[in-house]
Scaffold this motif. Structure first.
Motif, short mmCIF file in Angstrom:
data_model
loop_
_atom_site.label_atom_id
_atom_site.label_comp_id
_atom_site.label_asym_id
_atom_site.label_seq_id
_atom_site.Cartn_x
_atom_site.Cartn_y
_atom_site.Cartn_z
N ILE A 195 0.84 -1.21 0.00
CA ILE A 195 0.00 0.00 0.00
C ILE A 195 0.87 1.24 0.00
O ILE A 195 0.60 2.23 -0.71
N GLN A 197 3.80 1.60 -1.31
CA GLN A 197 4.36 1.80 -2.64
C GLN A 197 3.37 2.51 -3.56
O GLN A 197 3.75 3.40 -4.33
N ARG A 198 2.10 2.14 -3.46
CA ARG A 198 1.08 2.79 -4.30
C ARG A 198 0.89 4.24 -3.88
O ARG A 198 0.78 5.13 -4.73
N LYS A 201 3.86 6.36 -4.93
CA LYS A 201 3.82 6.61 -6.38
C LYS A 201 2.82 7.73 -6.70
O LYS A 201 3.09 8.59 -7.55
N SER A 202 1.68 7.73 -6.04
CA SER A 202 0.69 8.79 -6.25
C SER A 202 1.26 10.15 -5.85
O SER A 202 1.03 11.16 -6.53
#
Length: 238
Positions: A195, A197-198, A201-202
């Protein structure tokens, strides 16, 4: 004569009733629900309790309560002409802590990194094994959320203001410095790490998009300035 007076009385009463309508925000009750905080995602063990006023079950940490509706002033009715009225005893203040919190939640939903059920469950599991680490993650992701919200909001408003790439980079470096202070102590399980990592990235994508658009706007502005200078010089020559 008496008949005319009675008819006028009924007419005025009917017009008065027609000119008001039930408040759509409180459904005519005169009160709305206010939650002043979010639940602790399983970090603190809580048992839901039933509200004696509206009957719903809620976690005590949410600060669930009922206040006068700010749209109708607690009357439950709204004027058909003005649309709303204010009550001198109104208890909701947009600049109060709960008002500021509510605006923050709205900004997160619109521009930031809203919590998902998947993340909530992962944080609850981490909170049971390591409450300190769970709190540290929340602190870290709050910084990610603030940065993402800022860059996305500014990007949405880029057509209304001019910014500099250098300024964007300075702000990004400020967020990165805050994250770097927490990161060495952060140890996440695999589900929460995915989570992270996501979300990261955002955060990076929001910054990159805003920086690229700012760079394009800055180049366009510089071109416009050179064009204006050229036109001015030509006008001075003739």
């Amino acid at each position: 004569m008496r008949t005319i007076i009675l008819s006028l009385t009924f007419l005025f009463a009917a017009l008065s009733a027609w000119g008001q309508r039930q408040c759509p925000y409180c459904n005519g009750t005169g009160k709305i629900v206010k939650n002043i905080s979010v639940s602790q995602y399983g970090i603190n063990r809580e048992t839901k309790v039933k509200c004696s006023e509206c009957g719903i079950y809620y976690l005590p940490s949410t600060g669930h309560s009922h206040i006068h509706c700010s749209h109708c002033g607690g009357t439950g009715r709204m004027s058909g002409s003005s649309g709303s009225s204010r009550h001198s005893g109104e208890t909701y203040d947009p600049d109060s802590p709960e008002g500021i919190w509510a605006k923050g939640v709205a900004m997160t939903i619109k521009y930031g990194l809203p919590y998902t059920d998947e993340e909530k469950a992962a944080v609850e599991r981490l909170g049971k094994s390591s409450p300190t680490m769970a709190q540290l993650w929340i602190k870290y992701r709050n910084i990610l959320n603030m940065g993402t919200s800022y860059f996305n909001e500014q990007n949405a408003k880029i057509g209304y203001r001019w910014d500099k790439v250098a300024s964007v980079d300075i702000i990004k470096n400020g967020y990165d410095k805050q994250l770097a202070e927490i990161a060495p102590s952060l140890e996440l399980p695999s589900d929460l790490y995915a989570i992270y990592q996501r979300l990261y990235k955002s955060y990076q994508d929001a910054y990159t998009t805003y920086r690229n658009n700012t760079n394009a706007s800055e180049s366009l502005q510089n071109l416009q300035n050179r064009l204006d200078d050229y036109i001015l010089q030509q006008n001075l020559l003739y």
